[in-house]
Design a protein around this motif. Structure first.
Motif, PDB file in Angstrom:
ATOM      1  N   ALA A  21       0.829  -1.205   0.000  1.00 28.21           N
ATOM      2  CA  ALA A  21       0.000   0.000   0.000  1.00 28.21           C
ATOM      3  C   ALA A  21       0.865   1.258   0.000  1.00 28.21           C
ATOM      4  O   ALA A  21       0.564   2.220  -0.706  1.00 28.21           O
ATOM      5  N   LYS A  22       1.940   1.246   0.760  1.00 31.22           N
ATOM      6  CA  LYS A  22       2.839   2.406   0.796  1.00 31.22           C
ATOM      7  C   LYS A  22       3.457   2.645  -0.572  1.00 31.22           C
ATOM      8  O   LYS A  22       3.552   3.791  -1.026  1.00 31.22           O
ATOM      9  N   LEU A  23       3.869   1.581  -1.251  1.00 24.78           N
ATOM     10  CA  LEU A  23       4.424   1.705  -2.602  1.00 24.78           C
ATOM     11  C   LEU A  23       3.419   2.386  -3.521  1.00 24.78           C
ATOM     12  O   LEU A  23       3.735   3.386  -4.180  1.00 24.78           O
ATOM     13  N   LEU A  24       2.212   1.858  -3.584  1.00 21.80           N
ATOM     14  CA  LEU A  24       1.196   2.410  -4.468  1.00 21.80           C
ATOM     15  C   LEU A  24       0.841   3.841  -4.071  1.00 21.80           C
ATOM     16  O   LEU A  24       0.795   4.736  -4.923  1.00 21.80           O
ATOM     17  N   ALA A  32       2.178   9.321 -10.507  1.00 20.10           N
ATOM     18  CA  ALA A  32       2.058   8.171 -11.410  1.00 20.10           C
ATOM     19  C   ALA A  32       0.616   8.021 -11.903  1.00 20.10           C
ATOM     20  O   ALA A  32      -0.324   8.054 -11.110  1.00 20.10           O
ATOM     21  N   SER A  33       0.469   7.855 -13.195  1.00 20.65           N
ATOM     22  CA  SER A  33      -0.851   7.652 -13.806  1.00 20.65           C
ATOM     23  C   SER A  33      -1.094   6.159 -13.922  1.00 20.65           C
ATOM     24  O   SER A  33      -0.800   5.531 -14.935  1.00 20.65           O
ATOM     25  N   ILE A  34      -1.622   5.586 -12.860  1.00 18.57           N
ATOM     26  CA  ILE A  34      -1.813   4.137 -12.793  1.00 18.57           C
ATOM     27  C   ILE A  34      -3.231   3.771 -12.375  1.00 18.57           C
ATOM     28  O   ILE A  34      -3.461   2.747 -11.754  1.00 18.57           O
ATOM     29  N   GLY A  35      -4.174   4.665 -12.713  1.00 22.45           N
ATOM     30  CA  GLY A  35      -5.569   4.350 -12.483  1.00 22.45           C
ATOM     31  C   GLY A  35      -6.195   5.010 -11.271  1.00 22.45           C
ATOM     32  O   GLY A  35      -7.357   4.751 -10.971  1.00 22.45           O
ATOM     33  N   PHE A  36      -5.453   5.847 -10.576  1.00 25.11           N
ATOM     34  CA  PHE A  36      -5.962   6.477  -9.370  1.00 25.11           C
ATOM     35  C   PHE A  36      -5.830   7.989  -9.482  1.00 25.11           C
ATOM     36  O   PHE A  36      -4.961   8.494 -10.188  1.00 25.11           O
ATOM     37  N   ILE A  37      -6.695   8.699  -8.773  1.00 24.08           N
ATOM     38  CA  ILE A  37      -6.628  10.155  -8.733  1.00 24.08           C
ATOM     39  C   ILE A  37      -6.639  10.608  -7.277  1.00 24.08           C
ATOM     40  O   ILE A  37      -7.003   9.855  -6.374  1.00 24.08           O
ATOM     41  N   MET A  38      -6.252  11.841  -7.081  1.00 23.16           N
ATOM     42  CA  MET A  38      -6.249  12.421  -5.742  1.00 23.16           C
ATOM     43  C   MET A  38      -7.664  12.827  -5.365  1.00 23.16           C
ATOM     44  O   MET A  38      -8.427  13.228  -6.236  1.00 23.16           O
ATOM     45  N   PRO A  39      -8.069  12.746  -4.116  1.00 21.36           N
ATOM     46  CA  PRO A  39      -7.261  12.222  -3.011  1.00 21.36           C
ATOM     47  C   PRO A  39      -7.160  10.701  -3.083  1.00 21.36           C
ATOM     48  O   PRO A  39      -8.094  10.026  -3.526  1.00 21.36           O
ATOM     49  N   HIS A  40      -6.028  10.187  -2.651  1.00 22.85           N
ATOM     50  CA  HIS A  40      -5.751   8.747  -2.668  1.00 22.85           C
ATOM     51  C   HIS A  40      -5.203   8.376  -1.292  1.00 22.85           C
ATOM     52  O   HIS A  40      -4.113   8.794  -0.921  1.00 22.85           O
ATOM     53  N   GLY A  47      -6.898  -1.439  -0.416  1.00 23.88           N
ATOM     54  CA  GLY A  47      -8.029  -2.055  -1.097  1.00 23.88           C
ATOM     55  C   GLY A  47      -7.672  -2.539  -2.492  1.00 23.88           C
ATOM     56  O   GLY A  47      -8.150  -3.595  -2.934  1.00 23.88           O
ATOM     57  N   PHE A  48      -6.835  -1.798  -3.199  1.00 20.57           N
ATOM     58  CA  PHE A  48      -6.411  -2.224  -4.533  1.00 20.57           C
ATOM     59  C   PHE A  48      -5.722  -3.581  -4.471  1.00 20.57           C
ATOM     60  O   PHE A  48      -6.087  -4.510  -5.202  1.00 20.57           O
ATOM     61  N   ARG A  50      -5.669  -5.843  -2.056  1.00 21.02           N
ATOM     62  CA  ARG A  50      -6.519  -6.871  -1.456  1.00 21.02           C
ATOM     63  C   ARG A  50      -7.652  -7.278  -2.404  1.00 21.02           C
ATOM     64  O   ARG A  50      -7.918  -8.473  -2.581  1.00 21.02           O
ATOM     65  N   ASP A  51      -8.315  -6.291  -3.025  1.00 22.54           N
ATOM     66  CA  ASP A  51      -9.527  -6.558  -3.789  1.00 22.54           C
ATOM     67  C   ASP A  51      -9.302  -6.780  -5.284  1.00 22.54           C
ATOM     68  O   ASP A  51     -10.119  -7.424  -5.939  1.00 22.54           O
ATOM     69  N   LYS A  52      -8.237  -6.241  -5.842  1.00 22.36           N
ATOM     70  CA  LYS A  52      -8.025  -6.310  -7.295  1.00 22.36           C
ATOM     71  C   LYS A  52      -6.863  -7.219  -7.706  1.00 22.36           C
ATOM     72  O   LYS A  52      -6.819  -7.678  -8.841  1.00 22.36           O
ATOM     73  N   VAL A  53      -5.915  -7.444  -6.810  1.00 23.73           N
ATOM     74  CA  VAL A  53      -4.722  -8.198  -7.197  1.00 23.73           C
ATOM     75  C   VAL A  53      -4.662  -9.573  -6.536  1.00 23.73           C
ATOM     76  O   VAL A  53      -4.358 -10.566  -7.201  1.00 23.73           O
ATOM     77  N   ALA A  54      -4.950  -9.651  -5.256  1.00 30.70           N
ATOM     78  CA  ALA A  54      -4.796 -10.926  -4.533  1.00 30.70           C
ATOM     79  C   ALA A  54      -5.636 -12.048  -5.150  1.00 30.70           C
ATOM     80  O   ALA A  54      -5.150 -13.178  -5.273  1.00 30.70           O
TER      81      ALA A  54
END
Length: 174
Positions: A21-24, A32-40, A47-48, A50-54
């Motif tokens: 989570a800290k990395l992301l 970084a344009s990796i699918g997220f916008i501020m606030p993040h 959640g990313f 846990r819910d999208k990758v695991a």
């Protein structure tokens, strides 16, 4: 500094969730344009993973390759090989991340070379990816053999600004 690369399991993701989570979170905050916008938030980042990758990692349709400097996660990249029956030769590179503290040290190139080796092991001969047009990753991908197929204007919102950015679609034959 010694950077070790390893494939993470779903259990590893759970165990290392705060570091992932800290990395992301830090990459998004650095623009970084990796699918997220501020606030993040850190909760968004957790959640990313846990819910999208695991889940895809656990089901065997995605690989997560992580670069670590001791206990600290320095970078990561994913290989999504959940493809239709008529595309068993293809996979997609997703979310190449290098923490801002570890950039310009060759970690991205090592991650990409290793994930390409994993793609070959899985008998994938065509890799695709997309990156924000004009981003620092675009010349990196070109330098390691990815070719541009085109640019889609207005593809995604900028991480920090109220504007739409283009994306560059790239591929590499292995």
């Amino acid at each position: 500094m010694t950077i070790d690369l390893s494939l993470f399991t779903a259990e590893d993701i759970s165990h290392e969730l705060p570091e992932l989570a800290k990395l992301l979170h830090d990459c998004v905050h650095a623009g970084a344009s990796i699918g997220f916008i501020m606030p993040h938030s850190m909760e968004d980042a957790e959640g990313f993973w846990r819910d999208k990758v695991a889940g895809p990692v656990a089901s065997g349709t995605r690989l997560l390759l992580v670069a670590k400097d001791g206990a600290r996660i320095a970078g990561a990249v994913q290989l999504d090989y959940d493809t239709p029956a008529n595309q068993p030769h293809r996979a997609e590179i997703r979310k190449l991340l290098v923490h801002p503290d570890f950039r310009r040290q060759g970690i991205a190139k090592r991650l990409m070379a290793t994930i390409e080796d994993e793609a070959r092991r899985l008998r994938r001969s065509l890799l695709t990816l997309d990156t924000r047009t004009g981003d620092t990753a675009e010349p990196l991908y070109a330098a390691i053999g990815y070719h541009t197929t085109g640019v889609i204007p207005g593809y995604c919102r900028d991480t920090h600004k109220d504007r739409l950015d283009s994306t560059t679609i790239m591929y590499k034959n292995l």
